[in-house]
Design an enzyme around this catalytic site. Structure first.
Site, PDB file in Angstrom:
ATOM      1  N   GLU A 105       0.822  -7.501  -9.691  1.00  7.51           N
ATOM      2  CA  GLU A 105       0.950  -6.891 -11.030  1.00  7.51           C
ATOM      3  C   GLU A 105       0.558  -7.887 -12.121  1.00  7.51           C
ATOM      4  O   GLU A 105      -0.088  -7.523 -13.108  1.00  7.51           O
ATOM      5  CB  GLU A 105       2.382  -6.385 -11.241  1.00  7.51           C
ATOM      6  CG  GLU A 105       2.668  -5.135 -10.405  1.00  7.51           C
ATOM      7  CD  GLU A 105       4.123  -4.692 -10.471  1.00  7.51           C
ATOM      8  OE1 GLU A 105       5.012  -5.528 -10.195  1.00  7.51           O
ATOM      9  OE2 GLU A 105       4.370  -3.522 -10.812  1.00  7.51           O
ATOM     10  N   GLU A 125       7.159  -2.835  -2.849  1.00  7.81           N
ATOM     11  CA  GLU A 125       8.473  -2.473  -3.398  1.00  7.81           C
ATOM     12  C   GLU A 125       9.131  -1.306  -2.673  1.00  7.81           C
ATOM     13  O   GLU A 125      10.357  -1.243  -2.560  1.00  7.81           O
ATOM     14  CB  GLU A 125       8.351  -2.141  -4.893  1.00  7.81           C
ATOM     15  CG  GLU A 125       8.118  -3.342  -5.790  1.00  7.81           C
ATOM     16  CD  GLU A 125       6.678  -3.852  -5.800  1.00  7.81           C
ATOM     17  OE1 GLU A 125       5.828  -3.329  -5.044  1.00  7.81           O
ATOM     18  OE2 GLU A 125       6.403  -4.797  -6.568  1.00  7.81           O
TER      19      GLU A 125
END
Ligand code: NAI
Length: 699
Positions: A105, A125
């Site tokens: 990210e 995640e």
């Protein structure tokens, strides 16, 4: 030092340096933000490169900070990513080895990305019951396309950088470096080449769309529903990625955050995060420092080529460690080797193992009938019959014969390891290695630490467990160790439930609905009911006052040992494994109930589940209190990896925490008033009671 900034001519290079994987902990984030600020303020700098030292670009959030205020302290990851976007000079990510979660990210907030071949790229995640929370669901579809991005986000699996670079139209990587070694040099050159290009490209400005629009997302939702029935996160991944196609970028970011925060509080995510941490914690032993000197294990001997000996041997062969199996008779050896071959051959047939690998593994295997041939083994694992007398002979022989410093291990599942160690003059070298059946498949390894087991022996076997890909959990010496001592209480409750009015299929269905892979009666039929019978007979002598239902003994007296005899709690058709409810067993249960003078009652599924699971919890609390297990998380690991406890519940101890210990104690007090149950057992363990009174949890 967590990130270091150095200026190479007119390019500032910020190198993350937070071993082992450059987790984006607080200090690292501060150092990166400072590096960006300084580079922006330095007139000599025209462009900025972010890269990682050592084995990763960045593995994402720093797990050492999980759940602490530091994890979200400013600059948090979102702010840091904004700082990259807002830099007035181009920021280029130089990605190698690993870019996962927050690491990926962060790179998506950079203006450009250059990757080395072989890098593992992932947004994992979902494996913690979450969705990416720092823009992953909004930015990845914009650079990769909706479909590949959603696949990565829903699966959480890593994909190699060179694979991603081949996707048509991808904008994830502006360039592939020719090798990891030349990555930095090539990225600096690239940064220089784009130093004056304006406006600076931002991922947020790219479009996100799928040609099939709504129809695609409908399809994706159906796929995900089938895959992940106990977990909410995968479906939420679809919602978030869909939002990237429908909402403005900042609104999509807000939506992602909303979902992320809501998932954080779900029991499923709590369970997955707990297990992630518990698995790491389980490998540590408080009084055995990480730098304890280990013994070298280059070859292994296994005694006994039965059910366990064969499976145990396969673990070492798979890891490239030579094994010699010793037996009493040639027939037993031949049978054992044939089973190993059959197992490998079925793997080859199913395309899970290459023929040459199979041959390499078999070449590491030797067999013998003579102890002389194993005396130089670094580790010997005994897997002979579960009888103290037999084990005594084996360990006395080993003591007189094995080289100095060899580790002598027993795979006993119930016998006293301290007694076994005392058969030798070297109890410090003796340890329990309790594998689970089938030993080549099951992840769990209970490492049984005797009173005298050496610290170096513990350190050695814990790291060996990793090598053979087992989840090792340390247990003190107690009857049944952690797992089987607890399961005894679970089985006792299953028996009482039959006496009181339930059928085997009702009990199995209720606990399977809770999420167990198999209920206690189907499990008994699979493992062989005679094993429990033998253990109960021994325990009846040691603990004559223990209450338990006699139904299981009656079943065994009929020779109904389970699948292997074609009949057990259920009936089985030849060659099939489907459990068919048995009229004969039903009558047997009814007769036994009548002989006890019990009037049957209808038992709710909820009571069945609570009695079975809270029995595990109460015994688990005692095990914890006695120091047999070091942490509640260790007990949860045992149940998840060895007993099919539902993963989304996080193990019995976390489940109790989530139900609330006050509620658990309350239920136990109610069970204690049942005249057909064991009131004494349901006295809450002192530790459990204390935690409940203080409003605390096990974990
Ligand atoms: P098994 O009966 O299948 O195999 C035992 C083997 O040991 C036989 O092949 C026998 O010929 C051999 N043996 C017996 N005495 C020997 C001696 N003095 N020297 C050399 N070989 C000898 O038994 P299984 O199921 O493999 O169990 C072995 C051990 O593993 C037991 O201590 C058992 O409690 C433990 N265990 C069993 C599990 C299971 O599910 N079967 C699970 C975990 C542990």
């Amino acid at each position: 030092m967590t990130a270091e900034t150095k200026v190479h001519g007119d390019v500032a290079v910020i190198t993350l340096n937070n071993p082992p994987v450059n987790g984006l902990g607080y200090a690292t984030r501060v150092a990166i933000a400072e590096g960006i600020d300084r580079a922006n303020a330095d007139p000599a700098v025209k462009a900025i490169v972010i890269t990682g030292a050592g084995k990763a670009f960045s593995g994402g959030a720093d797990i050492k900070e999980f759940g602490s205020p530091k994890a979200t302290a400013e600059p948090n990851l979102l702010s840091l990513i904004l700082a990259c976007e807002n830099s007035t000079k181009p920021v280029v990510a130089a990605i190698h080895s690993v870019a996962m979660g927050g690491g990926l990210e962060l790179s998506l907030g950079c203006h450009y990305r250059i990757a080395a071949p072989g890098a593992n790229i992932a947004l994992p995640e979902v494996k913690l019951g979450l969705i990416p929370g720092a823009g992953g669901t909004q930015r990845l579809p914009r650079v990769l396309g909706v479909e590949p991005a959603l696949n990565m986000i829903v699966s959480g699996e890593p994909v190699k950088s060179e694979m991603l670079a081949q996707l048509p139209g991808q904008k994830l990587f502006d360039k592939m470096a020719s090798s990891p070694e030349s990555l930095l040099e090539e990225t600096i050159a690239f940064a220089r080449s784009v130093a004056d290009v304006r406006p600076l490209p931002l991922v947020r400005n790219l479009p996100s769309k799928h040609p099939q629009g709504d129809a695609y997302f409908q399809f994706a939702r159906n796929m995900v529903k089938g895959m992940a029935k106990n977990f909410p996160a995968p479906a939420k991944c679809v919602d978030a990625v869909e939002a990237s196609t429908k909402k403005k970028f900042d609104e999509g970011m807000g939506y992602e955050r909303e979902i992320f925060t809501a998932l954080m509080f779900t029991p499923e995510s709590r369970a997955l995060r707990h297990l992630f941490m518990a698995e790491r914690a389980a490998s540590k032993i408080a009084d055995v420092p990480e730098d304890t000197k280990q013994r070298q294990i280059s070859n292994v001997a296994v005694i006994g080529a039965g059910t366990m000996g064969g499976g145990i041997s396969m673990n070492f062969l798979n890891a490239g460690i030579p094994v010699t199996i010793l037996e009493m008779k040639q027939e037993a050896l031949d049978r054992g080797i044939a089973t190993i071959r059959k197992n490998y051959e079925s793997q080859v047939k199913r395309g899970k193992l290459k023929q040459d690998k199979y041959e390499q593994r078999m070449a590491l295997l030797k067999t013998t009938l003579s102890y002389e041939e194993i005396k130089d083994a670094d580790l010997v694992i005994e897997a002979v019959f579960e009888e103290m007398g037999v084990k005594q002979k084996v360990f006395e022989t080993l003591d007189g014969l094995m080289k100095k410093d060899a580790i002598l291990a027993s795979n006993t599942s119930t016998l006293d390891l301290n007694k076994i160690a005392a058969f030798t003059k070297r109890p410090g070298d003796v340890v329990g290695l309790h594998f689970f059946s089938p030993a080549n498949v099951m992840k769990l390894l209970e490492v049984v630490r005797g009173d005298k087991t050496g610290k170096d022996v513990m350190a050695t076997v814990m790291s060996l467990a990793k090598k053979i890909k087992k989840t090792a959990v340390v247990s003190g010496v107690t009857d049944g160790f952690i797992g089987n001592r607890m399961i005894e209480q679970y089985s006792r409750q299953a028996g009482f439930l039959l006496d009181e009015g339930a059928t085997p299929q009702q009990v199995d269905k209720a606990i399977e609905k809770f999420g167990f892979a198999m209920g206690p009666f189907r499990m008994g039929d699979l493992a062989g009911n005679d094993i429990g019978w033998a253990i109960r007979k021994r325990r009846a002598q040691e603990r004559p006052n223990m209450l338990y239902s006699r139904t299981a003994d009656k079943l065994c007296e009929l020779g109904r040992f389970g699948q292997k005899t074609g009949a057990g709690w259920y009936d089985y058709q030849a060659g099939k494994r489907d459990a068919i409810p048995s009229k004969l067993v039903e009558d047997m249960v009814v007769q036994h109930r009548e002989s006890l003078g019990i009037t049957p009652r209808k038992i709710a599924d909820e009571e069945i589940v609570q009695r079975l699971v809270f029995a595990l919890v109460n015994e688990g609390a005692r095990i914890l209190e006695e120091g047999i297990a070091a942490r509640a998380g260790d007990i949860d690991m045992v149940y998840i990896t060895g007993y099919g406890f539902p993963i989304h519940r996080g193990g019995p101890m976390l489940y109790a925490d989530q139900v609330g210990l006050f509620n658990v104690v309350h239920a136990m007090k109610r069970f204690a008033t049942n005249p057909h149950d064991d009131a004494k057992f349901w006295e809450p363990a002192p530790l459990l009671l204390k935690l409940a009174q203080e409003g605390k949890t096990f974990n």
